[in-house]
Design an enzyme around this catalytic site. Structure first.
Site, PDB file in Angstrom:
ATOM      1  CD  GLU A  37     -28.017  -9.660  18.379  1.00  0.00           C
ATOM      2  OE1 GLU A  37     -28.979  -9.588  19.164  1.00  0.00           O
ATOM      3  OE2 GLU A  37     -26.852  -9.867  18.758  1.00  0.00           O
ATOM      4  CB  CYS A 192     -25.880 -10.233  36.142  1.00  0.00           C
ATOM      5  SG  CYS A 192     -27.276  -9.627  37.129  1.00  0.00           S
ATOM      6  CB  CYS A 199     -22.753 -10.828  43.563  1.00  0.00           C
ATOM      7  SG  CYS A 199     -24.476 -11.163  43.113  1.00  0.00           S
ATOM      8  CB  CYS A 202     -20.740  -8.259  39.401  1.00  0.00           C
ATOM      9  SG  CYS A 202     -21.730  -7.144  38.358  1.00  0.00           S
ATOM     10  CB  CYS A 208     -25.479  -4.183  42.431  1.00  0.00           C
ATOM     11  SG  CYS A 208     -26.788  -5.345  42.016  1.00  0.00           S
TER      12      CYS A 208
END
Length: 350
Positions: A37, A192, A199, A202, A208
């Site tokens: 991370e 995205c 799109c 997605c 959306c």
């Protein structure tokens, strides 16, 4: 769409398409997820993978980090950039040894106090490693939310950020939090995306706002790009056979604690320094100039090569000054431009 349906769509997509074989996902622990991370804060997954593998091979646990020197950590971080991340990892390991007996804490309130860890990173560490219920809000997640809900504004706006935290807290499932968080990050990284999002594939496209309006570029609002200021630096490359003179940088602005060639703001300063070291400036060779881009400025680098027939009294080694050997390199942190110059010498370009 209800909050449950949103999270279920993300989870369904993750089960079919999500990334499940990344190095830090195999035999994951709080420690390995923490390292990944921190690396991913400013780095793509593709770029982070080889560094992560090398890092974990050398530092498999907190103890090995504590038994090392900062130079060893910076050595393995060399080329990855944003070196404060490596320094924060090293500082955190010392804190963990002192406060938590060398065991990475599993309490949010303790993790968030470690250097370089904010709310989202702490949540990612706990949710991805232990499946604890902690939402995350990294850049990928923010982009999904502002497009899906049609939120107009700058992501750095504190009001927008607060609104996004409220949303992600409400839609993150209590069960399977880790998979949901990973799914959101994966959708943001692969579908995205910032430019030309995919799109049509997605899982969230039906409701959306950005997709309905066909105006994905509206979300999020972009900062007006400013022209980056230009700075100049002169590097003095002192070479003796296969050895190069490097000194540990103490300046705050860039590359602190990394080993660099002697560097100066202008050529005049560089030549004065050479004269002080009794080096004949007529032996200087101008190398090819190049630039290195930082997030906040562009540095133009002008290297000057000096080939020393012998090592004079002015170039004696200590813990902050070394002769870096090209064939048997020392384990020290090097900025990318220094690496680049040394690599070119290794290829016999100069």
């Amino acid at each position: 769409m209800t909050k449950y349906i949103f999270s279920q769509l993300v989870l369904n997509w993750y089960h079919k398409n999500g990334r499940k074989d990344l190095p830090w996902q195999i035999n994951k622990t709080l420690y390995t997820v923490w390292i990944s991370e921190i690396m991913l804060q400013q780095t793509t997954v593709k770029s982070a993978i080889p560094y992560f593998k090398k890092f974990i091979l050398n530092f498999p646990n907190i103890k090995s980090l504590n038994d090392s020197k900062l130079d060893d950590v910076l050595y393995l971080w060399s080329g990855l950039g944003y070196y404060n991340r490596a320094k924060n990892i090293y500082k955190s390991a010392q804190i963990i040894k002192k406060k938590y007996k060398g065991i990475f804490p599993d309490q949010f309130s303790n993790i968030i106090q470690l250097p370089g860890i904010g709310r989202s990173t702490a949540g990612a560490i706990l949710s991805l490693s232990l499946n604890f219920f902690y939402p995350i809000l990294d850049g990928n997640v923010k982009r999904i939310l502002v497009r899906y809900y049609g939120i107009s504004g700058l992501l750095k706006d504190k009001k927008i950020e607060k609104k996004l935290w409220n949303i992600i807290e409400s839609i993150t499932p209590i069960h399977n939090t880790g998979k949901f968080n990973q799914g959101m990050m994966d959708i943001g990284a692969s579908i995205c995306i910032s430019i030309k999002p995919k799109c049509t594939i997605c899982p969230l496209k039906k409701e959306c706002i950005a997709q309905i309006e066909k105006k994905w570029e509206k979300y999020p609002l972009k900062n007006i790009k400013k022209t980056l200021p230009q700075k100049i630096s002169w590097f003095i490359i002192i070479k003796h056979e296969n050895n190069f003179w490097l000194k540990k940088n103490t300046e705050q602005e860039i590359w602190k604690e990394l080993f660099c060639f002697p560097k100066f703001k202008n050529k005049e300063e560089a030549l004065i320094w050479l004269k002080e070291k009794k080096i004949n400036i007529n032996t200087c060779e101008n190398m090819i100039s190049f630039f290195h881009k930082f997030s906040h400025f562009i540095l133009h680098i002008n290297p000057i090569l000096i080939r020393l027939p012998y090592i004079s009294e002015f170039f004696k080694e200590n813990h902050k000054k070394i002769w870096y050997n090209l064939k048997n390199p020392q384990h020290i942190g090097l900025p990318r431009p220094v690496q680049k110059i040394l690599e070119n010498f290794k290829k016999n370009i100069f």
